[in-house]
Design an enzyme around this catalytic site. Structure first.
Site, PDB file in Angstrom:
ATOM      1  CE  LYS A 185       0.711   1.471   4.448  1.00 46.39           C
ATOM      2  NZ  LYS A 185       1.523   2.619   4.786  1.00 46.39           N
ATOM      3  CB  ALA A 242       9.505   0.144   2.733  1.00 46.16           C
ATOM      4  N   GLY A 243       7.283   1.469   4.950  1.00 45.01           N
ATOM      5  CA  GLY A 243       6.000   2.171   4.962  1.00 45.01           C
ATOM      6  C   GLY A 243       5.066   1.658   3.884  1.00 45.01           C
ATOM      7  CG  ASP A 298      -0.585  -0.348   7.791  1.00 45.08           C
ATOM      8  OD1 ASP A 298      -1.420   0.544   8.050  1.00 45.08           O
ATOM      9  OD2 ASP A 298       0.629  -0.128   7.682  1.00 45.08           O
TER      10      ASP A 298
HETATM   11  O1  C5P Z   1       0.359  -1.952  14.524  1.00 44.67           O
HETATM   12  P1  C5P Z   1       1.783  -1.887  14.068  1.00 44.67           P
HETATM   13  O2  C5P Z   1       2.591  -3.070  14.504  1.00 44.67           O
HETATM   14  O3  C5P Z   1       1.911  -1.592  12.627  1.00 44.67           O
HETATM   15  O4  C5P Z   1       2.388  -0.617  14.831  1.00 44.67           O
HETATM   16  C1  C5P Z   1       3.757  -0.464  15.084  1.00 44.67           C
HETATM   17  C2  C5P Z   1       3.941   0.618  16.130  1.00 44.67           C
HETATM   18  O5  C5P Z   1       3.522   1.879  15.579  1.00 44.67           O
HETATM   19  C3  C5P Z   1       3.083   0.445  17.370  1.00 44.67           C
HETATM   20  O6  C5P Z   1       3.778  -0.292  18.337  1.00 44.67           O
HETATM   21  C4  C5P Z   1       2.856   1.875  17.831  1.00 44.67           C
HETATM   22  O7  C5P Z   1       3.957   2.312  18.586  1.00 44.67           O
HETATM   23  C5  C5P Z   1       2.853   2.671  16.546  1.00 44.67           C
HETATM   24  N1  C5P Z   1       1.489   2.986  16.068  1.00 44.67           N
HETATM   25  C6  C5P Z   1       0.770   4.010  16.687  1.00 44.67           C
HETATM   26  N2  C5P Z   1      -0.483   4.321  16.229  1.00 44.67           N
HETATM   27  C7  C5P Z   1      -1.022   3.668  15.172  1.00 44.67           C
HETATM   28  C8  C5P Z   1      -0.300   2.634  14.520  1.00 44.67           C
HETATM   29  C9  C5P Z   1       0.967   2.324  15.003  1.00 44.67           C
HETATM   30  O8  C5P Z   1       1.245   4.630  17.628  1.00 44.67           O
HETATM   31  N3  C5P Z   1      -2.239   4.019  14.746  1.00 44.67           N
END
Ligand code: C5P
Length: 299
Positions: free
Chosen positions: A11, A99-100, A138
């Site tokens: 994405k 990479a995002g 995501d």
């Molecule tokens: O959910 P994911 O593993 O992709 O998130 C990685 C880190 O990014 C989380 O541990 C959190 O610190 C941060 N995050 C956040 N708010 C979001 C998504 C991610 O603070 N909406």
């Protein structure tokens, strides 16, 4: 033994805004997300009799409980109470990590869809998203795909008109940053500029590629490009080769450029590819395409 294959599509964030910090440590976001034609290939076999195992062509990704595909499989079994009699997951990765581009979430989403089919669990999309968001923010978007506004952690989504067809070059600097570190960093700075999400939705709904390009913006970009100089280098190169817009996606560090002319995009891909190994030329992909890329055996 039943097995199946699915694609996990990357994405891009056409916009990314951080609205507020939540009590659970996460952040409420507002993003416009777009699936693109860069994908990992995910194969799942059930009935292996050996717990949950995984393998991939990416040596830096651990083949154990830390891997998002293992977490996704576990979450599926816990939520449904189904004993799959052993699950093996093989991933051929093409989406760069850190990479995002939601490379991990794309694979996690593919595992959830495959297990739902292979186990005949008949979970709705909403139920799969509920399981997925607990594993990776995501994953809900990767389950649904297409062009969507995503709010909250990313799970509150609404589909909008498809992004107008175009050519997109993605290039990733050598260095990446952890998503967590980027969120921590943004908490310590005021956010000077926010994207105009409504204007972006209007541009997409009216098929206005120039309006869309004028509204591409990611609040993380100033933070991450302060640490990774190649982000600005790639943006300048993309613009010089004719990109109508260029921005970082997600928490970085990949950068994308949107082109209306294929020749320009191809030249940008070739030139950037000579300098940054992980460079790709892609197109937008619809939600229908993302969801139909699954095949299962019934043996
Ligand atoms: O959910 P994911 O593993 O992709 O998130 C990685 C880190 O990014 C989380 O541990 C959190 O610190 C941060 N995050 C956040 N708010 C979001 C998504 C991610 O603070 N909406």
């Amino acid at each position: 033994m039943k097995y199946g294959f699915a694609r996990g599509y990357a994405k891009l964030n056409l916009t990314l805004d951080v609205l507020s910090r939540r009590d659970d440590g996460y952040h409420d976001l507002e993003m416009i997300m777009q699936s693109v034609s860069l994908y990992d290939s995910v194969a799942v076999r059930i009935g292996t009799g050996e717990g949950i195992t995984t393998i991939s062509n990416a040596r830096h990704i651990p083949n154990d409980d830390r891997n998002i595909v293992v977490k996704s499989a576990k979450a599926f079994c816990e939520a449904t109470g189904i004993d799959c009699g052993g699950i093996h997951i093989a991933v051929e990765k093409k989406i760069p990590s850190s990479a995002g581009l939601a490379g991990g979430s794309a694979d996690g989403a593919a595992v959830l869809r495959l297990l739902n089919e292979l186990c005949d669990a008949k979970l709705s999309d909403e139920m799969l998203c509920d399981i997925g968001v607990k594993v990776g923010s995501d994953i809900p978007f990767c389950l649904m795909g297409g062009t969507r506004v995503a709010r909250a952690k990313g799970e509150a989504m609404s589909e909008i008109a498809p992004m107008p067809d175009c050519h997109i070059v993605i290039s990733k600097p050598w260095r990446g940053m952890s998503t967590k570190a980027v969120f921590t960093e943004i908490d310590s700075h005021p956010i000077p500029k926010h994207p105009d999400t409504d204007a972006m939705v209007s541009a997409i709904e009216s098929g206005d590629i120039h309006g869309l390009c004028n509204n591409v913006y990611n609040v993380f970009e100033p933070v991450v490009s302060g640490e990774i100089a190649d982000i600005s280098t790639i943006k300048v190169m993309l613009r010089n080769y004719g990109a109508l817009a260029a921005a970082m996606t997600g928490s970085g560090s990949a950068v994308f450029g949107i082109f209306d002319k294929k020749e320009n995009a191809q030249i940008a891909k070739n030139e950037l590819g000579g300098r940054f190994e992980e460079t790709f030329l892609v197109r937008p992909v619809s939600g229908v395409e993302v969801r139909k890329c699954i095949w299962t055996s019934q043996k």
